[in-house]
Design an enzyme around this catalytic site. Sequence first.
Site, short mmCIF file in Angstrom:
data_model
loop_
_atom_site.label_atom_id
_atom_site.label_comp_id
_atom_site.label_asym_id
_atom_site.label_seq_id
_atom_site.Cartn_x
_atom_site.Cartn_y
_atom_site.Cartn_z
N GLY A 282 0.81 -1.22 0.00
CA GLY A 282 0.00 0.00 0.00
C GLY A 282 0.84 1.27 0.00
N ALA A 283 2.14 1.14 0.29
CA ALA A 283 3.02 2.32 0.30
C ALA A 283 3.29 2.80 -1.11
CB ALA A 283 4.34 1.96 0.99
N GLY B 263 20.49 7.03 -7.11
CA GLY B 263 21.36 5.90 -6.84
C GLY B 263 22.64 6.38 -6.18
N ASP C 9 18.36 5.42 -2.94
CA ASP C 9 18.71 4.00 -3.00
C ASP C 9 20.11 3.80 -2.44
OD1 ASP C 9 18.00 1.21 -4.21
OD2 ASP C 9 20.07 1.63 -4.83
N TYR D 27 27.93 -0.49 -0.50
CA TYR D 27 28.47 0.72 -1.14
C TYR D 27 29.41 1.46 -0.18
CZ TYR D 27 24.42 -0.05 -4.21
OH TYR D 27 23.47 -0.59 -5.03
N LYS E 104 20.04 -2.37 1.32
CA LYS E 104 20.14 -3.78 0.91
C LYS E 104 21.02 -4.57 1.88
CE LYS E 104 20.02 -1.86 -3.73
NZ LYS E 104 20.77 -0.61 -3.52
N HIS F 105 20.34 -8.28 -1.47
CA HIS F 105 21.07 -7.66 -2.58
C HIS F 105 21.26 -8.62 -3.77
CE1 HIS F 105 24.00 -4.09 -3.25
NE2 HIS F 105 23.57 -4.53 -4.40
#
Length: 316
Positions: free
Chosen positions: A10-11, A19, A44, A49, A78, A111
């Site tokens: 629902g979001a 990114g 994101d 990272y 992730k 991921h």
Amino acid sequence: MATCVRLSTGAEMPLLGLGTWKSSAGQVKAAVMAAIDAGYRHLDCAYVYQNESEVGEGIQQKIKEGVVKREDLFIVSKLWCTFYDKPLVKGACQKTLTDLKLDYLDLYLMHWPLGFKAGEELFPADDKGMSVPGNTGMLDTWEAMEELVDCGLVKAIGISNFNHEQIERILNKPGLKYKPACNQVECNPYLTQEKLIKYCQSKGIAVTAYSPLGSPDRPWAKPEDPSLLDDPRIREIAVKHKKTPAQVLLRFQIQRNVTVIPKSVTPRRIVENFKVFDFELTKEEMATILSFNRNWRAYTMSTCKTHKEYPFNAEY
């Protein structure tokens, strides 16, 4: 013109996000701030990272300035493959939350469909350079992901780089509590992913495209690799709409109801990438761009080719 896609929870997930892969620690805080100023509400991120703490600083700064509230933002991270053993999942998520300086994530993804041996090394390798697998199956990891929803650390859970057979295994899991809300995969006109997108959308799973511009700055690019941003056929469509090739490539995905997360640390480009809601590609242009498909991947994750869950041997 739609600017969000509705998840099965629902979001609403904004169709355009920033990114942050390959954005160095010194640059990513400013990039996040520039993006929020430009109107981005979707960021994101990922543990692997190794820049989440700076991303968090950028977010906090903008909240402090009153530009946004936490609930205006849609933050994705992730779970990295070395944390797939069930007892490690919650701690990995909490580490990401601490770094991002947040109480919860809007979406947390596995991921890759493959687990690595737990430990300090992000990419544990054997003496041949191939990845060392962990011994937890993805369905067990998924159960630990479901627990994160139940304890309020994340609002939704999803997957990344999964093929449709792997998704099917999650959907058919006995006692499944939450189905994946999203599958994030590499996708651009040279890798259109039509079958996978159709499959996901038919199951109520949203799709996010990473490397929508063909990842021109990937460290392993070879001179002979195809370059999307220089493709004359893309340029021609861009000229017609008085837009840049990048804007056309992003718009192409948005019109398929696919979320895009272009990475940039250049404020001018960050602003430019957001200006994709004021024009529309024609049916013919969409068909033309889809015809560029050559199933070309920038990300083959080749060190995992021997892993039993390597996702790219399946047709889709």
